[in-house]
Scaffold this motif. Structure first.
Motif, short mmCIF file in Angstrom:
data_model
loop_
_atom_site.label_atom_id
_atom_site.label_comp_id
_atom_site.label_asym_id
_atom_site.label_seq_id
_atom_site.Cartn_x
_atom_site.Cartn_y
_atom_site.Cartn_z
N ALA A 19 0.77 -1.33 -0.13
CA ALA A 19 0.00 -0.19 -0.19
C ALA A 19 0.91 1.33 -0.13
N ARG A 20 0.45 2.24 -0.59
CA ARG A 20 0.90 3.69 -0.67
C ARG A 20 1.06 4.21 0.89
N PRO A 21 2.00 4.97 1.18
CA PRO A 21 2.08 5.52 2.61
C PRO A 21 0.94 6.46 2.68
N HIS A 22 0.30 6.36 4.15
CA HIS A 22 -0.72 7.21 4.44
C HIS A 22 -0.47 7.82 5.89
N ILE A 23 -1.23 8.76 6.52
CA ILE A 23 -0.61 9.42 7.96
C ILE A 23 -0.44 8.32 8.93
N GLY A 24 -1.06 7.06 8.85
CA GLY A 24 -0.95 6.12 9.92
C GLY A 24 0.66 5.63 9.91
N HIS A 25 1.32 5.62 8.70
CA HIS A 25 2.46 5.14 8.61
C HIS A 25 3.46 6.33 9.05
N ALA A 26 2.72 7.61 8.52
CA ALA A 26 3.88 8.83 8.99
C ALA A 26 3.98 8.96 10.55
N TYR A 27 2.72 8.72 10.95
CA TYR A 27 2.65 8.66 12.45
C TYR A 27 4.00 7.98 13.27
N SER A 28 4.07 6.82 12.88
CA SER A 28 5.21 5.86 13.63
C SER A 28 6.77 6.66 13.11
N THR A 29 6.54 7.03 11.99
CA THR A 29 7.91 7.90 11.37
C THR A 29 8.19 8.98 12.03
N ILE A 30 7.21 9.83 12.50
CA ILE A 30 7.43 11.08 12.71
C ILE A 30 7.69 10.87 14.36
N VAL A 31 7.16 10.03 15.03
CA VAL A 31 7.44 9.50 16.52
C VAL A 31 9.14 9.57 16.27
N ALA A 32 9.62 8.60 15.46
CA ALA A 32 10.62 8.18 15.66
C ALA A 32 11.68 9.09 15.41
N ASP A 33 11.31 9.98 14.33
CA ASP A 33 12.26 11.09 14.00
C ASP A 33 12.26 12.19 14.98
N VAL A 34 11.28 12.64 15.71
CA VAL A 34 11.17 13.41 17.28
C VAL A 34 12.08 12.74 18.11
N GLN A 76 9.04 0.38 -6.69
CA GLN A 76 8.37 1.64 -6.88
C GLN A 76 7.69 2.08 -5.72
N VAL A 77 7.14 0.99 -4.80
CA VAL A 77 6.48 1.66 -3.82
C VAL A 77 7.32 1.96 -2.67
N SER A 78 8.60 1.29 -2.45
CA SER A 78 9.58 1.48 -1.38
C SER A 78 10.11 2.96 -1.87
N ALA A 79 10.13 3.30 -3.01
CA ALA A 79 10.67 4.72 -3.14
C ALA A 79 9.59 5.72 -3.01
N SER A 80 8.60 5.54 -2.90
CA SER A 80 7.60 6.22 -2.80
C SER A 80 7.44 6.53 -1.11
N PHE A 81 7.54 5.49 -0.25
CA PHE A 81 7.73 5.70 0.89
C PHE A 81 8.89 6.61 1.04
N ARG A 82 10.18 6.16 0.68
CA ARG A 82 11.42 7.08 0.91
C ARG A 82 11.38 8.40 0.48
N SER A 83 10.63 8.56 -0.73
CA SER A 83 10.34 9.92 -1.16
C SER A 83 9.81 11.00 -0.17
N LEU A 84 8.62 10.21 0.33
CA LEU A 84 7.85 10.89 1.26
C LEU A 84 8.72 11.33 2.51
N TRP A 85 9.50 10.24 3.29
CA TRP A 85 10.23 10.91 4.14
C TRP A 85 11.22 11.92 3.97
N ASP A 86 11.64 11.99 2.66
CA ASP A 86 12.72 12.78 2.29
C ASP A 86 12.03 14.22 2.07
N ARG A 87 10.79 14.36 1.63
CA ARG A 87 10.11 15.41 1.47
C ARG A 87 9.78 16.10 2.85
N MET A 88 9.52 15.12 3.74
CA MET A 88 9.42 15.75 5.15
C MET A 88 10.58 15.96 6.00
N SER A 89 11.86 15.72 5.35
CA SER A 89 12.97 15.98 6.28
C SER A 89 13.13 14.85 7.48
#
Ligand code: MSP
Length: 698
Positions: A19-34, A76-89
């Motif tokens: 599945a493409r990334p959604h904000i549920g995925h972003a949530y875990s990633t954001i917490v880790a980044d914080v 393709q999908v892995s790259a879409s996760f990664r580019s989203l994380w890059d977009r969010m720094s």
């Protein structure tokens, strides 16, 4: 609790590429980044790992339905996760993919060690198999599959098993002694009671599909996707590598300080993973911290329910809102990246402050706007701009009188202590809430002292009181900004610069954001250039985001479609947990009667006009002719169909759908399309025979 003398290795779950990334995925990633940013700022040797989980039947099937080879699909999908994380720094230090050679090598090494230690054996079991789902299910002979309702077959499969049962007591001791810390308490209790209820040996290979890592010495089998996936936490930092530099990395960072996980996958991380590690003779991770789910309209946001919110929508809409405010303030061409990072900060703050960490919480665009306006536009942002404008008028940060505004001074010291403690205990919502409370206290002080009035007075004492209040507020803002840095790295950098303190990144690196103490702001400091930080958002922004989701194919969230897609642990026929994976297509919706179906009026229509809608990249405005009437329909197909190519084409529409406004235009119906591939690309439905306009589909 993290020990500040140790290295800090933090991980997110690796995301499935079905599945493409959604904000549920972003949530875990954001917490880790914080956490990663905060621990770097504290001076700890920090390593932050994220990545993608790419093997297994689920991914194989998704690739099949998209008609591309699984590796290409995963790429393709892995790259879409990664580019989203890059977009969010997102500041990940490494991005592991389970299809990386280094990972496959490490997993096979782990398998061999487990086998050598006598923890793996070959056996077979017989159970009810659902051919459609390609999974064993825990139902009696002849019973239907609980997932899809199809009749199951009795099948015998040869599998390798891991001696999980041998680790029951060791796991209990590990958790009870606190050597493995599990948070929240409710999850810890659930895990303990699961272990105490009796652990059965675990099937760790499959033979019914081949998209996975082959079992060493028996390539008919692929390694169970969870054993494969969990091992990412060690293979990424060098486990199994012959390179001395990689081996040194492993020695440096393992055991991980914390695995951040969603609550539905705690059993994998708190039972299977520590058992695998113990069996391999490796230390166990120090803690597992679980987040709850983001709910959208009461059910878990997930692809199979079609109720996801894409992070990109928030980045696009809030980013645009911010850039528009800069244009208004006189900046000619605000940077797109600036907008993205501003929006990422808004989302980071919202998720931490609004969703009680560890519990489920609702997401809505309205709540996002309301929280943004209350805490960031009217709270922090307004405070920064009020204080700094007044100081700018004075030319520099003023000298306070000896006795400062004591309440603010004390409240700040207390908040620093409680925020430090909350962060160290992973009570992230408490940390954010404490900071918001301090902002309100400083705001209250300013309102009561009203330095803007005192500054107009001719009395020296009044001007001195104003100077003291402004120094106090500015110093509190410096400390608040330092506390907020890990949560909102981009906007706090701007505030820091406006306060005349230079680069916040440099300050973080030099250890100036830790051990915070009152009095660090030097009177006489000249401010940086002032600019809007958190422009107020109108409610219309929520509607814009909602429209963007609709037009991007994010189907309207249905509260009835509540079939779970959480990784379940149903027992296999012999009672042990078996991997169950669902296919790429969403599960069937609940059954309806013929009367229910008869309510939907599907008609044949011809497209007579089609055009793009300004500022809506995904929407087309269509005019269709039903034979007996013409009407306007908006369709989210602009990325896949050129308007000119549609004119004259016959389509099928849902003709009795209630009208809906999008981007100020009314849509009277819906064009029917199949949704294919990982993006859910639309393919318009039609007939090979010629069918007259207005004909009804039954
Ligand atoms: N691939 C496994 C994890 C393997 S870790 C060795 C997996 N992937 S997942 O993509 O389905 O989920 C990854 C993470 O995203 C999980 O922690 C999950 O909880 C999180 N989220 C997915 N949807 C979510 C919400 N709606 N809300 C919050 N987090 C959710 O599981």
């Amino acid at each position: 609790m993290p020990d500040s003398s140790k290295n800090f290795y933090v991980t997110t779950p690796i995301y499935y590429v079905n599945a493409r990334p959604h904000i549920g995925h972003a949530y875990s990633t954001i917490v880790a980044d914080v956490l990663a940013r905060r621990h770097r700022m504290l001076g700890q040797d920090t390593f932050f790992l994220t990545g993608t989980d790419e093997h297994g039947q689920k991914v194989q099937r998704s690739a099949e339905s998209a008609r591309i080879p699984p590796q290409q699909f995963a790429d393709q999908v892995s790259a879409s996760f990664r580019s989203l994380w890059d977009r969010m720094s997102i500041t990940y230090d490494d991005y592991i993919r389970t299809t990386d050679e280094r990972h496959k090598h490490g997993v096979q090494k782990l398998w061999k060690v487990l086998a050598e230690n006598g923890d793996i054996y070959l056996s077979s079991y017989t159970g009810q198999y659902c051919v459609s789902d390609e999974a064993f299910v825990d139902v009696p002979v002849g019973a239907p599959c609980p997932e899809c309702g199809r009749i199951t077959e009795t099948i015998t499969e040869e599998n390798y098993f891991f001696k999980l049962s041998a680790y029951q007591d060791k796991l209990i001791e590990l958790i009870e002694s606190g050597k493995l810390h599990i948070q929240p308490e409710t999850v810890r209790n659930e895990v303990l009671s699961f272990i105490r209820s009796g652990l059965k040996d675990l099937s760790i290979s499959r033979t019914t599909f081949d998209w996975g890592i082959p079992v060493p010495g028996n390539p008919k089998h692929v390694i169970y996707v969870w054993l494969d996936a969990l091992a990412n936490y060690i293979t990424a930092i060098g486990y199994g590598s012959d390179d001395p530099a990689e081996q040194a990395k492993f020695a440096r960072y393992w055991p991980a300080e914390v695995h951040l996980v969603g609550k539905e996958i705690t059993r994998f991380h708190c039972v299977y993973w520590p058992a695998f590690l113990m069996a391999a003779g490796l230390p166990v991770q120090r803690s597992v911290v679980a987040n709850g789910w983001l709910l959208f309209e009461k059910s878990k946001m997930s692809k199979s329910r079609g109720n996801v919110v894409r992070t990109e929508t928030i980045l696009d809409a809030f980013g645009e809102h911010y850039r528009a405010s800069l244009v208004k303030a006189g900046q000619s061409e605000p940077d797109r990246r600036d907008g993205d990072l501003f929006a990422a900060d808004v989302l980071r703050y919202f998720l931490l402050r609004e969703i009680p960490f560890g519990q489920d919480g609702s997401f809505s665009f309205d709540a996002l706007i309301t929280r943004y306006n209350a805490d960031l536009a009217n709270g922090y942002g307004n405070l920064v701009s009020r204080v700094l404008k007044l100081i700018e008028g004075l030319g520099e940060v003023p000298e306070p009188a000896v006795e400062q505004t004591a309440t603010v001074h004390e409240a700040t010291q207390q908040t620093i202590a409680s925020v430090d403690k909350a962060f160290s205990e992973y009570r992230l919502t408490t940390a954010a809430t404490e900071i918001a409370g301090l902002i309100a206290t400083v705001d209250g002080m300013l309102t009561s002292v009203a330095p803007w009035k005192l500054l107009k007075s001719g009395e020296a004492a009044d001007r001195q009181r104003a100077a003291t209040a402004l120094y106090t507020a500015a110093e509190a803002l410096r400390l608040i900004t330092a506390l907020l840095y890990a949560i909102m790295p981009h906007t706090t950098a701007k505030v820091w610069a406006q306060l005349g303190l230079g680069s916040i990144e440099d300050a973080a690196r030099q250890g100036e954001l830790k051990n915070l103490a009152w009095g660090g702001l030097t009177p006489g400091t000249k401010l940086g250039a002032l600019a809007p930080i958190f422009p107020r958002a109108e409610k219309g922004l929520a509607e814009t985001m909602s429209d963007m989701e609709q037009s991007s194919g994010g189907a309207p969230p249905s509260t009835e479609q509540v079939q779970s897609n959480a990784a379940p642990l149903p027992a296999a026929p012999d009672g042990q947990a078996a991997p169950v994976e669902t296919g790429a297509n969403p599960p069937l919706a609940p059954q309806i009667t013929i009367d229910d179906f008869a309510k939907v009026d599907l008609r044949v229509a011809r497209v007579i006009a089609a055009e793009r809608i300004p500022k809506a990249d995904k929407l087309l405005r269509l005019e269709v002719d039903l034979g007996f009437e013409k009407r306007q329909i908006l369709a989210g197909i602009a990325e896949h169909y050129a308007p000119e190519a549609l004119i004259g084409r016959k389509v099928i529409i849902v003709a009795n759908l209630a009208p809906r406004k999008m981007r100020g235009l009314e849509s009277n119906g819906m064009v029917v399309a199949a949704s294919i591939g990982p993006d859910g690309a639309p393919v318009l439905a039609g007939f090979s025979e010629d069918v007259e306009l207005g004909a009804r589909l039954k």
